[in-house]
Design a protein around this motif. Sequence first.
Motif, PDB file in Angstrom:
ATOM      1  N   LYS A   9       0.830  -1.209   0.000  1.00  0.00           N
ATOM      2  CA  LYS A   9       0.000   0.000   0.000  1.00  0.00           C
ATOM      3  C   LYS A   9       0.865   1.261   0.000  1.00  0.00           C
ATOM      4  CE  LYS A   9      -3.784   2.202   2.479  1.00  0.00           C
ATOM      5  NZ  LYS A   9      -4.721   2.102   3.582  1.00  0.00           N
ATOM      6  N   GLU A  10       1.917   1.264   0.798  1.00  0.00           N
ATOM      7  CA  GLU A  10       2.810   2.427   0.849  1.00  0.00           C
ATOM      8  C   GLU A  10       3.640   2.545  -0.430  1.00  0.00           C
ATOM      9  OE1 GLU A  10       6.001   4.599   3.833  1.00  0.00           O
ATOM     10  OE2 GLU A  10       5.000   2.767   4.488  1.00  0.00           O
ATOM     11  N   VAL A  11       4.070   1.406  -0.987  1.00  0.00           N
ATOM     12  CA  VAL A  11       4.805   1.420  -2.258  1.00  0.00           C
ATOM     13  C   VAL A  11       3.941   2.063  -3.345  1.00  0.00           C
ATOM     14  CG1 VAL A  11       5.788  -0.024  -4.091  1.00  0.00           C
ATOM     15  CG2 VAL A  11       6.231  -0.585  -1.692  1.00  0.00           C
ATOM     16  N   LEU A  12       2.673   1.677  -3.403  1.00  0.00           N
ATOM     17  CA  LEU A  12       1.762   2.220  -4.413  1.00  0.00           C
ATOM     18  C   LEU A  12       1.550   3.719  -4.209  1.00  0.00           C
ATOM     19  CD1 LEU A  12      -0.901  -0.624  -4.628  1.00  0.00           C
ATOM     20  CD2 LEU A  12       1.235  -0.355  -5.906  1.00  0.00           C
ATOM     21  N   THR A  13       1.478   4.160  -2.965  1.00  0.00           N
ATOM     22  CA  THR A  13       1.322   5.584  -2.667  1.00  0.00           C
ATOM     23  C   THR A  13       2.557   6.365  -3.106  1.00  0.00           C
ATOM     24  OG1 THR A  13      -0.143   5.127  -0.803  1.00  0.00           O
ATOM     25  CG2 THR A  13       0.962   7.264  -0.812  1.00  0.00           C
ATOM     26  N   ILE A  14       3.731   5.830  -2.828  1.00  0.00           N
ATOM     27  CA  ILE A  14       4.979   6.508  -3.172  1.00  0.00           C
ATOM     28  C   ILE A  14       5.164   6.594  -4.684  1.00  0.00           C
ATOM     29  CG2 ILE A  14       7.507   6.279  -3.101  1.00  0.00           C
ATOM     30  CD1 ILE A  14       7.112   5.059  -0.264  1.00  0.00           C
ATOM     31  N   THR A  15       4.888   5.500  -5.386  1.00  0.00           N
ATOM     32  CA  THR A  15       5.198   5.432  -6.819  1.00  0.00           C
ATOM     33  C   THR A  15       4.060   5.864  -7.724  1.00  0.00           C
ATOM     34  OG1 THR A  15       4.447   3.139  -7.009  1.00  0.00           O
ATOM     35  CG2 THR A  15       6.781   3.505  -6.437  1.00  0.00           C
ATOM     36  N   GLY A  16       2.825   5.725  -7.273  1.00  0.00           N
ATOM     37  CA  GLY A  16       1.683   6.004  -8.137  1.00  0.00           C
ATOM     38  C   GLY A  16       1.377   4.867  -9.097  1.00  0.00           C
ATOM     39  N   ALA A  43       7.216  -7.345   1.569  1.00  0.00           N
ATOM     40  CA  ALA A  43       7.435  -5.921   1.786  1.00  0.00           C
ATOM     41  C   ALA A  43       8.632  -5.509   0.937  1.00  0.00           C
ATOM     42  CB  ALA A  43       7.695  -5.630   3.260  1.00  0.00           C
ATOM     43  N   TRP A  44       8.810  -4.215   0.772  1.00  0.00           N
ATOM     44  CA  TRP A  44       9.913  -3.676  -0.005  1.00  0.00           C
ATOM     45  C   TRP A  44      10.830  -2.883   0.905  1.00  0.00           C
ATOM     46  CZ3 TRP A  44       5.412  -5.034  -1.947  1.00  0.00           C
ATOM     47  CH2 TRP A  44       5.352  -5.576  -3.235  1.00  0.00           C
ATOM     48  N   VAL A  45      12.108  -2.821   0.532  1.00  0.00           N
ATOM     49  CA  VAL A  45      13.057  -1.982   1.251  1.00  0.00           C
ATOM     50  C   VAL A  45      12.783  -0.539   0.820  1.00  0.00           C
ATOM     51  CG1 VAL A  45      15.499  -1.460   1.633  1.00  0.00           C
ATOM     52  CG2 VAL A  45      14.757  -3.845   1.309  1.00  0.00           C
ATOM     53  N   GLN A  46      12.437   0.296   1.777  1.00  0.00           N
ATOM     54  CA  GLN A  46      12.035   1.667   1.485  1.00  0.00           C
ATOM     55  C   GLN A  46      13.105   2.416   0.681  1.00  0.00           C
ATOM     56  OE1 GLN A  46      11.889   4.491   4.796  1.00  0.00           O
ATOM     57  NE2 GLN A  46       9.928   5.234   4.017  1.00  0.00           N
ATOM     58  N   ALA A  47      14.357   2.278   1.057  1.00  0.00           N
ATOM     59  CA  ALA A  47      15.436   2.994   0.359  1.00  0.00           C
ATOM     60  C   ALA A  47      15.515   2.581  -1.109  1.00  0.00           C
ATOM     61  CB  ALA A  47      16.766   2.737   1.055  1.00  0.00           C
ATOM     62  N   GLU A  48      15.271   1.303  -1.412  1.00  0.00           N
ATOM     63  CA  GLU A  48      15.302   0.843  -2.797  1.00  0.00           C
ATOM     64  C   GLU A  48      14.157   1.448  -3.610  1.00  0.00           C
ATOM     65  OE1 GLU A  48      17.332  -3.498  -1.849  1.00  0.00           O
ATOM     66  OE2 GLU A  48      15.297  -3.437  -2.649  1.00  0.00           O
ATOM     67  N   VAL A  49      12.996   1.581  -3.000  1.00  0.00           N
ATOM     68  CA  VAL A  49      11.852   2.197  -3.690  1.00  0.00           C
ATOM     69  C   VAL A  49      12.143   3.669  -3.960  1.00  0.00           C
ATOM     70  CG1 VAL A  49       9.398   2.785  -3.522  1.00  0.00           C
ATOM     71  CG2 VAL A  49      10.202   0.540  -2.749  1.00  0.00           C
ATOM     72  N   PHE A  50      12.676   4.369  -2.965  1.00  0.00           N
ATOM     73  CA  PHE A  50      13.026   5.787  -3.161  1.00  0.00           C
ATOM     74  C   PHE A  50      14.116   5.942  -4.220  1.00  0.00           C
ATOM     75  CE2 PHE A  50      11.398   6.881   1.316  1.00  0.00           C
ATOM     76  CZ  PHE A  50      10.196   7.348   0.818  1.00  0.00           C
ATOM     77  N   ASP A  51      15.093   5.033  -4.238  1.00  0.00           N
ATOM     78  CA  ASP A  51      16.135   5.073  -5.265  1.00  0.00           C
ATOM     79  C   ASP A  51      15.530   4.889  -6.653  1.00  0.00           C
ATOM     80  OD1 ASP A  51      18.098   5.459  -3.348  1.00  0.00           O
ATOM     81  OD2 ASP A  51      18.789   3.363  -3.383  1.00  0.00           O
TER      82      ASP A  51
END
Length: 65
Positions: A9-16, A43-51
């Motif tokens: 859910k948070e990954v989808l919010t961050i990336t769209g 789950a995903w590693v937050q830093a990798e998603v932001f990268d």
Amino acid sequence: MNTRLIKLKEVLTITGLSRSHTYALAQRGEFPQPVKLTERSSAWVQAEVFDWVESRISARNGGVA
């Protein structure tokens, strides 16, 4: 080590991105792979998603951040 794991859910919010597109990109190696937590939970590693987001911005800007 300060590694935060985030749920879909948070990954989808961050990336769209949509759920299906997120998994398709990950399967093709174009998005960070999820970490399997249990049989039915990932789950995903937050830093990798932001990268990944930063790399998309950089690509848009012609390689300049």
